[in-house]
Design an enzyme around this catalytic site. Sequence first.
Site, PDB file in Angstrom:
ATOM      1  N   LYS A   1     -23.904 -30.891  -5.540  1.00 26.41           N
ATOM      2  CA  LYS A   1     -22.932 -29.932  -5.005  1.00 26.41           C
ATOM      3  C   LYS A   1     -21.827 -30.681  -4.266  1.00 26.41           C
ATOM      4  CE  LYS A   1     -22.852 -25.670  -2.213  1.00 26.41           C
ATOM      5  NZ  LYS A   1     -23.670 -24.739  -1.397  1.00 26.41           N
TER       6      LYS A   1
ATOM      7  N   SER B   1     -23.559 -20.087  -2.813  1.00 26.61           N
ATOM      8  CA  SER B   1     -22.379 -20.873  -3.073  1.00 26.61           C
ATOM      9  C   SER B   1     -22.621 -22.077  -4.004  1.00 26.61           C
ATOM     10  CB  SER B   1     -21.793 -21.369  -1.757  1.00 26.61           C
ATOM     11  OG  SER B   1     -22.709 -22.195  -1.082  1.00 26.61           O
TER      12      SER B   1
ATOM     13  N   SER C   1     -27.698 -19.984  -0.434  1.00 30.15           N
ATOM     14  CA  SER C   1     -26.802 -20.562  -1.449  1.00 30.15           C
ATOM     15  C   SER C   1     -27.465 -21.366  -2.546  1.00 30.15           C
ATOM     16  CB  SER C   1     -25.759 -21.439  -0.775  1.00 30.15           C
ATOM     17  OG  SER C   1     -24.742 -20.620  -0.303  1.00 30.15           O
TER      18      SER C   1
END
Length: 495
Positions: A87, A162, A186
Amino acid sequence: MVSSSKLALNAYELVEEVKSGSISVEDYIASMLERIESMDERINAYITINHHALDEARMVDKMVRSSSSDGSGYCNGNLLGVPLAVKDNISTEGIRTTCASRMLEDYVPVYDATVVKRLKDAGAIVIGKTNMDEFGMGSTTEFSAFGVTRNPWDEDRVAGGSSGGSAASLASCMASIALGSDTGGSVRCPASFCSIYGLKPTYGLLSRYGLISYANSLECIGLMARSAVDLALMLNAVVGADVQNDHTSIDAPPIDIESINSTSLKGIRFATIREIMESNAIDEPIRDSMLDAITSVEQLDAVVEEVSIPSLKYALASYYTIAMAEASSNLARYDGIRYGYTVQPDGMAWNEFYSTIRSNFGSEVKRRIMLGTYVLSSGYYGRYYMKAQKARAIIREEIMHVLRSYNAIITPTMPVLPPRIGERISDPLRLYTIDICTVIANLAGIPALSIPYSMHDGLPIGIQFMAKHLDEAMLLRIAYLLEHARGSKVKRCVL
Ligand code: GLN
């Protein structure tokens, strides 16, 4: 080149083939890069590709060859040659790390996050940096400065957030394992929407060194994979205190991989939460899947009972108040002076310079900075921030009380199916409500795992299990058993 079906291998299967010499890591990484090249224009899982991935692959191949000939090298790497998606809020040495924000568009860290370093030490190869909601604030990856990530199962829908890019990269075979971060869900939300596993570990179990902060008291680096065994391998590669870099990190022994490989859940007690089971916020297909999951664990000889957690009605308000307060303080550092986006200040007054810089945040981040600043302001601190902390303490106590009598809590991961792109983004409050089942684990600091459980009209549904602090082994055992019990009913990637 390897055949495209090989790109769907689980990491542990790939490692076997790499060690036996039947797959060359160079070929594997080259084939995956080719797939990214042809698919990612549509999916948009990646912000940046690691252009050294092929060189790194060749190094691993060389080491495998030398270790098989003279016994040296590091052929015992448990993730040898495994393509890893990271990420874009987790620091990677020499690879741009943007947090999906214009503010950090050109930021290249000079060090690896501890978790990244440890995965690389186990032989994993960073293939690229994945898309996300800006600074981790969102549940759909629509709040990215680099465009939305599409759900590989239905490209008109969001991948969740996210950590949407990480989940989508796994579901479309553009990576074999991935890292996300989880402040209020997330990792688990996109895992559920994309039909993969997403583990939020116990707070402190994984070092946060190198994770760009959003809300420190809630967030963890999380692990994403397409099988329970892969999650266990990843976890074992990254656990272990990192006290010189992260004072909240704790030491814990690795998981005994054999122990998750059991045949029943006899003697294991599960709790369902009445306030969630009776809530009309849970959509029908999700409720059906949840009831089916309860039957599945009962068939594995577990006991399931319903409990009440009355404080749950304060969970979202408490979470968002605390998260925004911490965000407003963490994001104060983007001032155009030390690093990140800046302009020539010539002739500008300080206020003008500062607001020019900070206007580069996206709309959701701005909203949170303003609300977070408000709840911390002297006149309102007691009314909002303090109250949120008190509610958090009560929620945590009620959860701990349940976990004194039960081994795990079972809930849906998300109360809805993956929304269509654009469907939820205009109403922030409506967007925040879909985090109702996930924020609980962050408020309490306990581990939680989203398991890909079923499909409804071709859309994935994940079920969440939460366990006692440091009982990740329980979650992995449940995952392993359900993975085998569900068999081909659940697919974990679109080839
Ligand atoms: N959706 C939640 C939020 O916007 C969770 C985000 C996260 O876990 N990073 O805060």
